[in-house]
Design a protein around this motif. Structure first.
Motif, PDB file in Angstrom:
ATOM      1  N   THR A 114      -5.883  -1.931  14.090  1.00 50.74           N
ATOM      2  CA  THR A 114      -4.263  -2.333  13.614  1.00 50.74           C
ATOM      3  C   THR A 114      -4.422  -2.580  12.358  1.00 50.74           C
ATOM      4  OG1 THR A 114      -3.624  -2.385  16.303  1.00 50.74           O
ATOM      5  CG2 THR A 114      -2.337  -2.765  14.505  1.00 50.74           C
ATOM      6  N   ASP A 115      -5.667  -3.798  11.586  1.00 49.60           N
ATOM      7  CA  ASP A 115      -5.497  -4.154  10.819  1.00 49.60           C
ATOM      8  C   ASP A 115      -5.821  -3.742   9.502  1.00 49.60           C
ATOM      9  OD1 ASP A 115      -8.146  -4.236  11.471  1.00 49.60           O
ATOM     10  OD2 ASP A 115      -8.367  -6.006  10.578  1.00 49.60           O
ATOM     11  N   ARG A 116      -7.413  -2.274   9.984  1.00 55.87           N
ATOM     12  CA  ARG A 116      -7.095  -1.369   8.503  1.00 55.87           C
ATOM     13  C   ARG A 116      -6.467  -0.545   8.396  1.00 55.87           C
ATOM     14  NH1 ARG A 116     -13.832  -0.984   8.958  1.00 55.87           N
ATOM     15  NH2 ARG A 116     -14.319  -2.997   8.465  1.00 55.87           N
ATOM     16  N   LEU A 117      -5.440   0.019   9.875  1.00 54.59           N
ATOM     17  CA  LEU A 117      -4.493   1.100   9.509  1.00 54.59           C
ATOM     18  C   LEU A 117      -3.795   0.499   8.491  1.00 54.59           C
ATOM     19  CD1 LEU A 117      -4.197   2.818  12.794  1.00 54.59           C
ATOM     20  CD2 LEU A 117      -4.912   3.909  10.926  1.00 54.59           C
ATOM     21  N   ASN A 148      -3.148  -2.073   6.254  1.00 59.12           N
ATOM     22  CA  ASN A 148      -4.231  -2.306   5.378  1.00 59.12           C
ATOM     23  C   ASN A 148      -4.280  -0.804   4.604  1.00 59.12           C
ATOM     24  OD1 ASN A 148      -5.006  -4.732   5.411  1.00 59.12           O
ATOM     25  ND2 ASN A 148      -7.170  -5.021   5.838  1.00 59.12           N
ATOM     26  N   SER A 149      -4.056   0.154   4.958  1.00 63.73           N
ATOM     27  CA  SER A 149      -4.545   1.412   4.172  1.00 63.73           C
ATOM     28  C   SER A 149      -3.139   2.106   4.121  1.00 63.73           C
ATOM     29  CB  SER A 149      -5.197   1.804   4.938  1.00 63.73           C
ATOM     30  OG  SER A 149      -4.451   3.031   6.553  1.00 63.73           O
ATOM     31  N   LEU A 150      -1.859   1.630   4.661  1.00 67.10           N
ATOM     32  CA  LEU A 150      -1.381   2.343   4.356  1.00 67.10           C
ATOM     33  C   LEU A 150      -0.126   1.219   3.519  1.00 67.10           C
ATOM     34  CD1 LEU A 150      -0.604   2.745   8.482  1.00 67.10           C
ATOM     35  CD2 LEU A 150      -0.090   4.621   6.678  1.00 67.10           C
ATOM     36  N   ASN A 151      -0.775   0.026   3.073  1.00 66.41           N
ATOM     37  CA  ASN A 151       0.703  -0.597   2.428  1.00 66.41           C
ATOM     38  C   ASN A 151      -0.290  -0.923   1.403  1.00 66.41           C
ATOM     39  OD1 ASN A 151       1.925  -2.742   0.781  1.00 66.41           O
ATOM     40  ND2 ASN A 151       0.140  -4.570   1.554  1.00 66.41           N
ATOM     41  N   VAL A 152      -0.165   0.879   0.783  1.00 65.54           N
ATOM     42  CA  VAL A 152      -0.424   1.055  -1.351  1.00 65.54           C
ATOM     43  C   VAL A 152       0.471   0.962  -2.278  1.00 65.54           C
ATOM     44  CG1 VAL A 152      -2.002   2.746   0.386  1.00 65.54           C
ATOM     45  CG2 VAL A 152       0.506   2.972  -0.484  1.00 65.54           C
ATOM     46  N   VAL A 153      -0.127   0.921  -4.040  1.00 65.90           N
ATOM     47  CA  VAL A 153       0.151   1.101  -4.347  1.00 65.90           C
ATOM     48  C   VAL A 153      -0.590   2.263  -5.726  1.00 65.90           C
ATOM     49  CG1 VAL A 153       0.931  -1.039  -4.814  1.00 65.90           C
ATOM     50  CG2 VAL A 153      -1.073  -0.656  -5.574  1.00 65.90           C
ATOM     51  N   ALA A 154       0.783   2.988  -6.616  1.00 69.82           N
ATOM     52  CA  ALA A 154      -0.052   3.478  -7.443  1.00 69.82           C
ATOM     53  C   ALA A 154      -1.624   3.381  -8.029  1.00 69.82           C
ATOM     54  CB  ALA A 154       0.915   3.928  -8.078  1.00 69.82           C
ATOM     55  N   SER A 155      -2.066   4.049  -8.191  1.00 72.89           N
ATOM     56  CA  SER A 155      -3.505   3.892  -8.944  1.00 72.89           C
ATOM     57  C   SER A 155      -3.878   4.769  -9.678  1.00 72.89           C
ATOM     58  CB  SER A 155      -4.823   3.096  -8.184  1.00 72.89           C
ATOM     59  OG  SER A 155      -5.345   3.337  -8.696  1.00 72.89           O
ATOM     60  N   GLY A 156      -3.251   5.344 -10.959  1.00 76.27           N
ATOM     61  CA  GLY A 156      -4.022   6.088 -11.859  1.00 76.27           C
ATOM     62  C   GLY A 156      -3.727   7.435 -11.278  1.00 76.27           C
ATOM     63  N   SER A 157      -4.238   8.747 -10.619  1.00 76.73           N
ATOM     64  CA  SER A 157      -3.921   9.767 -10.342  1.00 76.73           C
ATOM     65  C   SER A 157      -3.571   9.182  -8.937  1.00 76.73           C
ATOM     66  CB  SER A 157      -4.335  10.655 -10.264  1.00 76.73           C
ATOM     67  OG  SER A 157      -6.437  10.612 -10.188  1.00 76.73           O
ATOM     68  N   GLY A 158      -3.946   8.413  -8.011  1.00 75.50           N
ATOM     69  CA  GLY A 158      -3.981   8.356  -6.947  1.00 75.50           C
ATOM     70  C   GLY A 158      -2.850   7.291  -6.220  1.00 75.50           C
ATOM     71  N   PHE A 159      -3.714   6.624  -5.091  1.00 79.26           N
ATOM     72  CA  PHE A 159      -3.567   4.866  -4.631  1.00 79.26           C
ATOM     73  C   PHE A 159      -4.816   4.585  -4.694  1.00 79.26           C
ATOM     74  CE2 PHE A 159      -0.719   8.811  -3.746  1.00 79.26           C
ATOM     75  CZ  PHE A 159       0.358   8.632  -4.082  1.00 79.26           C
ATOM     76  N   ALA A 160      -4.094   3.352  -4.672  1.00 80.51           N
ATOM     77  CA  ALA A 160      -5.288   2.352  -3.878  1.00 80.51           C
ATOM     78  C   ALA A 160      -4.726   0.802  -2.603  1.00 80.51           C
ATOM     79  CB  ALA A 160      -5.695   1.052  -4.847  1.00 80.51           C
ATOM     80  N   SER A 177      -7.539  -7.859  -1.254  1.00 83.90           N
ATOM     81  CA  SER A 177      -9.176  -8.663  -0.212  1.00 83.90           C
ATOM     82  C   SER A 177      -9.492  -8.177   0.926  1.00 83.90           C
ATOM     83  CB  SER A 177      -8.313 -10.389   0.143  1.00 83.90           C
ATOM     84  OG  SER A 177      -7.210 -10.131   1.083  1.00 83.90           O
ATOM     85  N   ALA A 178      -8.868  -7.256   1.543  1.00 83.69           N
ATOM     86  CA  ALA A 178      -9.273  -6.326   2.162  1.00 83.69           C
ATOM     87  C   ALA A 178     -10.453  -5.006   1.926  1.00 83.69           C
ATOM     88  CB  ALA A 178      -8.191  -4.862   3.092  1.00 83.69           C
ATOM     89  N   THR A 179     -11.881  -5.817   2.128  1.00 85.76           N
ATOM     90  CA  THR A 179     -13.566  -5.262   1.688  1.00 85.76           C
ATOM     91  C   THR A 179     -12.548  -4.016   2.130  1.00 85.76           C
ATOM     92  OG1 THR A 179     -14.188  -7.777   1.960  1.00 85.76           O
ATOM     93  CG2 THR A 179     -15.390  -5.315   1.744  1.00 85.76           C
ATOM     94  N   GLY A 180     -13.745  -3.329   1.096  1.00 82.88           N
ATOM     95  CA  GLY A 180     -13.645  -1.766   2.136  1.00 82.88           C
ATOM     96  C   GLY A 180     -12.756  -0.719   1.933  1.00 82.88           C
ATOM     97  N   CYS A 181     -11.697  -1.132   1.858  1.00 77.63           N
ATOM     98  CA  CYS A 181     -10.024  -0.316   2.104  1.00 77.63           C
ATOM     99  C   CYS A 181     -10.337   0.698   1.027  1.00 77.63           C
ATOM    100  CB  CYS A 181      -8.959  -0.819   1.741  1.00 77.63           C
ATOM    101  SG  CYS A 181      -7.198  -0.811   2.749  1.00 77.63           S
ATOM    102  N   VAL A 182      -9.423   1.253   2.077  1.00 76.07           N
ATOM    103  CA  VAL A 182      -9.384   3.272   2.115  1.00 76.07           C
ATOM    104  C   VAL A 182      -7.623   3.421   2.093  1.00 76.07           C
ATOM    105  CG1 VAL A 182      -9.463   5.645   1.514  1.00 76.07           C
ATOM    106  CG2 VAL A 182     -11.941   4.625   2.072  1.00 76.07           C
ATOM    107  N   ALA A 183      -6.141   4.326   1.256  1.00 72.35           N
ATOM    108  CA  ALA A 183      -5.377   4.678   1.018  1.00 72.35           C
ATOM    109  C   ALA A 183      -5.551   5.605   1.686  1.00 72.35           C
ATOM    110  CB  ALA A 183      -4.961   4.642  -0.524  1.00 72.35           C
ATOM    111  N   ALA A 184      -4.399   5.030   2.617  1.00 73.59           N
ATOM    112  CA  ALA A 184      -3.981   6.302   3.464  1.00 73.59           C
ATOM    113  C   ALA A 184      -3.896   7.324   2.955  1.00 73.59           C
ATOM    114  CB  ALA A 184      -2.542   5.916   5.093  1.00 73.59           C
ATOM    115  N   PRO A 185      -4.371   8.915   3.495  1.00 73.62           N
ATOM    116  CA  PRO A 185      -3.772  10.213   3.110  1.00 73.62           C
ATOM    117  C   PRO A 185      -1.882  10.096   2.311  1.00 73.62           C
ATOM    118  CG  PRO A 185      -3.774  10.257   4.955  1.00 73.62           C
ATOM    119  CD  PRO A 185      -4.033   8.688   4.298  1.00 73.62           C
TER     120      PRO A 185
END
Length: 1007
Positions: A499-502, A504-516, A521-529
């Motif tokens: 749950t916590d990783r989901l 983190n991944s759903l709370n995103v901001v724009a980053s370049g051509s993608g999202f971050a 502080s969420a180590t290794g977090c990968v933005a949701a598609p």
């Protein structure tokens, strides 16, 4: 002791720590099926005593449901004896399969490898046995007369896992279908199963076998190596057994590839064919498959999104123009562009949604399992302490099992998230959820994620050591003191979204051509598609899956120690024999420690309940005694008249003391007829998990609050209205918070032992037939078993009703003790649905057994028949409830039986077996007319045929068997969805064969 002896001289004959006995009026006439044919059975651990006259067979001790040594092979209770050679002829690949066969279980359903996808006690992969239709914790399993400790995974470990039992070294299995707590203590409520190993092995034996199904999957392979030796003063034997069963998936059986409703139309008494009411999938034109849920229609949707109600284009089969469920469709260019409506608005038929994913057919139908088993036993003649024998036993087992499942993912995109496409940006699906960081959910994607995997690894160790011999000062008395230690250590792994990783991944901001990820502080977090048609269809970036989809592991430990000491011998003489007695004491201590993964404990497994550790221990001290009196013998109308009485007192740390008793008698008016009967009580101490199960939390809708509209005039003056008002609830009260449900052990609620009353009586007929007609034995036994104060959960709805409708509201005791005081702010309820003493269970019926043997030509014919008839299989939760009798319903047949026919001619043998489960029907139980009901709630009689041929080369010491199990490839019957749990379209019931036709071969060689 003679120094030139070529055979180990055993200590004094051991105390018969036994489960069952053979009912014989004469030494050579059997009253039950599959008993030894050529000579009386000895105890598994002790060689037959030596005799100076080799032509005279000395009487030896048999297991007989008694601690008193016997010399007449009689018992007051019915039994079944299964020889391992018969099991091999029938194509069974393990001791577990033998025990779960129709002859032993009487057609009652058991937990086997087909239950891998369900929550069961002992965890996935465990195989258990329960007699008379009762739970496995109410049947006691012994190995050579000593308890088999529970083992398994997860918190609910309470019964012996049959996987831990040895295979190749087993000589016979004895089953006592009668209560026996006065002899064996707790758990022997519905009966006792004693697995007896071989003895006096002085050679090396190698066995190999294989069983292969015709349709694939579920293949079984066995290899075993056993050997031993016997000297003047010692005996030793050991075995290694490898047993493996390959997995079987839903895709490998035609009756599990498409789980339909299997219902029919019924209008004004006119009915259609079965399946005529099933939904036709508009995309395929065929009946809709629901293999996700396993229960039928309206399976969980996939390939769909949820929004607030929007205007758009309907999908085929949908009506209206407003929808809140949508499926991607690139051809839609108006309304909600790129989507078609499949639910909500004016659409009431949700069956137009997608529910089928081909990957669901990868799910496990039959769990794969591998067992490594090492067993050793032996003894040393000490020559002191009454010619004592120091004996020992060691069992090591490793079980590895696994399952494949299927997961649906509800992915909640936060309102305003840049991951939501522009045409869906205005949607608000719901309020905040546990992955939306306190914000509203804009769009929910219902994604068919794919397969998930779970596995279990259980290491089981059991050791026993004891000393037995004669009491020096009393030559007619023997003693036996033993200590058994068992320890199970199991790990269980499963895959889950965190749950916590989901979040983190759903709370995103724009980053370049993608999202971050916004949370740096969420180590290794990968933005949701980003939400796209491909993502909705289950095509997810692997990097993101690797981040949110993790394997979590828990650990379960279980320990048990049992110390038993007893003496047995003759008390005094009567005109017709010695009055015999047995007395002793037993100390038992057990401990459970289940530690779920930290994510499970912290409620971090997405859409799964949380689990707290299960930790606790208990101990008991028992004192027992038994006496047997020969009243008459060898007189007119009294070939034998013997009475037996036993009692046991138990003092448990957990709940206090208890006592049981049992009286039995055998009367043989003549050599060809024996009457027998017993009456007594038994008990079951609450299993450790029932006392200490760690709390798991769930929720129930606020609509179930019993105080909603408590001031309704229709309830004026009722206990409920009075009780709700006493809590300060306002008029017109409506609960706005869900009811929290906490499932846990019942130690704090004052859990007590179950008690039972058991009675059996029967007749054994062994008429003397004319010369050449052979021998026949017939037995009919009536059983009557009632369990009171059964340990059960009441259920949240029942608890709330019993609490708020009670005039003694919130007084000590009662069901209100399971309901916490309301939250002072929200008035929310919390219910503790812990284990409590509630239920009553009843099993009544008859056992019929018959055996016929004769010399036919140059060979020998033997026919065994066992049949069980149930007259009642009833249950009620509360004392003032009416009994619910399930006898004859789907899954609880009234009748079952097994016929075995063997013919041996010189080195050759032929075998045929017929297993039968009676037809069932649940129409009357549910008040349905079978002629017009839309549901199929009945099954026909089910017959399973098996056959084999064997060759035994006694000169070169090898034997081979080849055969076919399920000769005619009989498939399980079909029932409708929505009433009973199903596997595919068949009932979830172990009495039906899921594997199908299979060929088996067994080869053994002795060196």
């Amino acid at each position: 002791m003679p120094t030139n002896s070529t055979r180990f001289k055993p200590a004094r004959k051991p105390i018969a720590i036994a489960v069952v006995g053979l009912i014989l009026a004469q030494q050579n006439a059997l009253a039950q099926t599959q008993a030894p044919e050529t000579k009386p059975a000895t105890t598994a651990e002790t060689p037959a005593p030596k005799t100076d006259n080799p032509q005279k067979l000395e009487t030896v001790v048999v297991t007989s449901g008694s601690r008193i040594k016997r010399d007449n092979y009689s018992s007051t209770a019915p039994l079944l004896v299964v020889k391992t050679e018969d099991a091999a002829l029938a194509g069974y690949s393990s001791t577990a399969q033998v025990l779960q066969g129709t002859a032993v279980t009487g057609g009652q359903g058991q937990i086997n490898n087909a239950f891998g996808g369900y929550v069961t006690d002992g965890g996935p992969g465990a195989n258990t046995i329960g007699l008379r239709g009762f739970a496995p914790t109410r049947s006691l399993v012994l190995l050579n007369g000593r308890r088999m400790s529970p083992s398994g995974t997860r918190g609910s470990v309470g019964a012996a896992d049959l996987n831990t039992l040895p295979n190749s070294i087993v000589d016979r299995i004895e089953v006592l279908k009668d209560g026996a707590s006065s002899i064996y203590g707790s758990d022997a409520v519905a009966g006792v199963i004693n697995i007896i190993t071989k003895k006096d092995l002085t050679s090396i034996q190698v066995d190999g076998s294989a069983s292969r199904t015709v349709d694939g999957g579920g293949n079984a392979y066995n290899f075993s190596l056993a050997g031993g030796f016997v000297t003047d003063r010692t005996r030793f034997l050991a075995s290694y057994n490898y047993n493996a069963i390959t997995g079987m998936t839903l895709a490998q059986r035609d009756w599990t590839t498409c789980n339909t409703d299997y219902r029919r139309t019924s209008v004004n008494g006119v009915v259609g064919d079965w399946g005529s009411a099933d939904t036709i999938d508009p995309l395929t034109g065929k009946p809709k498959c629901y293999p996700i849920t396993g229960t039928g229609s309206n399976g969980v949707t996939i390939n769909t999104i949820g929004t607030n109600t929007l205007t758009g284009v309907p999908a085929v089969g949908a009506t209206g123009t407003s929808f809140n469920r949508w499926r991607p469709n690139s051809s839609v260019s108006t309304g909600l562009v790129g989507f078609e409506g499949v639910g909500g608005g004016q659409t009431t038929n949700t069956n137009i949604r997608d529910t089928f994913d081909p990957r669901t057919l990868n799910r496990t139908l039959y769990s794969p399992v591998r067992n490594h088993n090492i067993y050793a036993q032996g003894g040393v003649d000490l020559g002191v302490l009454g010619d004592a024998e120091l004996y020992y036993e060691v069992l090591l087992n490793r079980r590895e099992s696994s399952q494949v499942g299927y997961r649906q993912l509800s992915l909640d995109y936060i309102k305003g998230s840049p991951l939501i496409p522009a045409n869906l940006a205005g949607s608000t699906f719901s309020g905040p959820v546990n992955t939306s960081n306190g914000q509203n959910v804009g769009v929910r994607a219902f994604i068919g994620f794919g397969n998930d995997y779970s596995s279990q690894s259980v290491d089981f160790v059991r050791t026993a050591v004891g000393l037995r011999g004669a009491i020096p000062a009393f030559s007619s008395w023997d003693y036996d003191v033993s200590w058994t230690h068992a320890e199970s250590r199991g790990s269980y792994a499963q895959q889950s979204f965190l749950t916590d990783r989901l979040a983190n991944s759903l709370n995103v901001v724009a980053s370049g051509s993608g999202f971050a990820c916004a949370n740096t502080s969420a180590t290794g977090c990968v933005a949701a598609p980003r939400l796209t048609s491909a993502v909705i269809g289950g095509q997810l970036p692997q990097a993101w899956v690797d981040y949110v989809w993790q394997t979590v592991t828990g650990m379960t430990k279980y320990k048990e120690d049992v110390v038993t000491g007893s003496v047995t011998g003759s008390l005094f003489k009567l005109p017709y024999g010695d009055v015999k007695g047995a007395f002793g004491a037993e100390f038992r201590k057990n401990k459970i420690d289940d530690t779920p993964s930290l994510d499970s404990q912290n409620n971090n497994l997405y859409n799964l309940t949380s689990s707290a550790p299960t930790r606790g221990s208990d101990q008991a001290t028992d004192f027992f005694g038994e006496i047997e009196v020969p009243v008459l013998k060898n007189l007119p109308l009294a070939k034998e008249l013997t009475v037996n009485a036993s009692t046991r007192y138990a003092d448990y740390k957990s709940y206090g003391s208890d006592s049981t008793y049992k009286f039995g008698a055998i009367w043989a008016p003549a050599s060809w007829i024996t009457l027998r009967g017993s009456n007594g009580t038994s008990y079951r101490a609450p299993a450790l998990y029932e006392q200490f199960l760690g709390a798991t939390t769930g929720f129930l809708s606020n609509q179930n609050d019993p105080c909603n509209n408590w001031d309704n005039p229709a309830q004026a003056g009722t206990p409920r209205a009075v009780n709700c008002k006493s809590e300060g609830l306002p008029a017109g009260f409506q609960a706005t918070s869900s009811i929290t449900v906490v499932n846990s052990g019942g130690r704090a609620a004052g859990l007590k032992a179950e008690t039972s009353k058991n009675a059996s009586w029967g007749v054994v007929l062994q008429p003397e037939l004319p010369t050449g007609w052979g021998t026949v034995s017939l037995a009919v036994d009536r059983f009557d078993l009632v369990v009171d104060n059964g340990v059960s959960r009441a259920g949240t709805a029942n608890i709330l009703q019993r609490c708020y409708d009670s005039p003694g509201f919130r007084q000590a005791g009662g069901f209100c003790r399971l309901v916490d005081a309301r939250n002072t702010t929200s008035n929310a309820l919390t219910v503790n649905d812990s284990y409590v003493n509630l239920a009553t269970d009843i099993a009544r019926g008859f056992d019929y057994t018959a055996q016929y043997t004769n010399e036919i030509g140059s060979g020998k014919l033997k026919i065994d028949l066992t049949v069980t008839e149930y007259r009642s299989q009833a249950y009620k939760l509360f004392a003032d409830d009416a009994l619910d009798d399930n006898n004859g319903n789907v899954g609880t047949p009234k009748w079952s039986g097994q016929l075995d026919v063997k013919y041996n001619l010189k080195n050759w043998g032929a075998y045929y077996s017929l297993e039968w489960v009676d037809k069932t029907s649940s129409y009357a139980y549910y008040g349905e007319d079978p002629a017009t009901s839309r549901f199929k709630l009945n099954t026909p009689s089910y017959f399973l045929h098996s056959a084999s041929v064997s060759y035994n080369d006694s000169v070169n010491k090898w034997k081979a068997t080849i055969g076919v199990r399920n000769l005619f490839d009989k498939k399980p019957p079909v029932i409708s969805s929505g009433v009973y749990n199903r596997v595919g379209n068949a009932p979830l019931y172990s009495g039906y064969d899921y594997l199908g036709r299979r060929l088996f071969v067994n080869v053994s060689k002795t060196f």
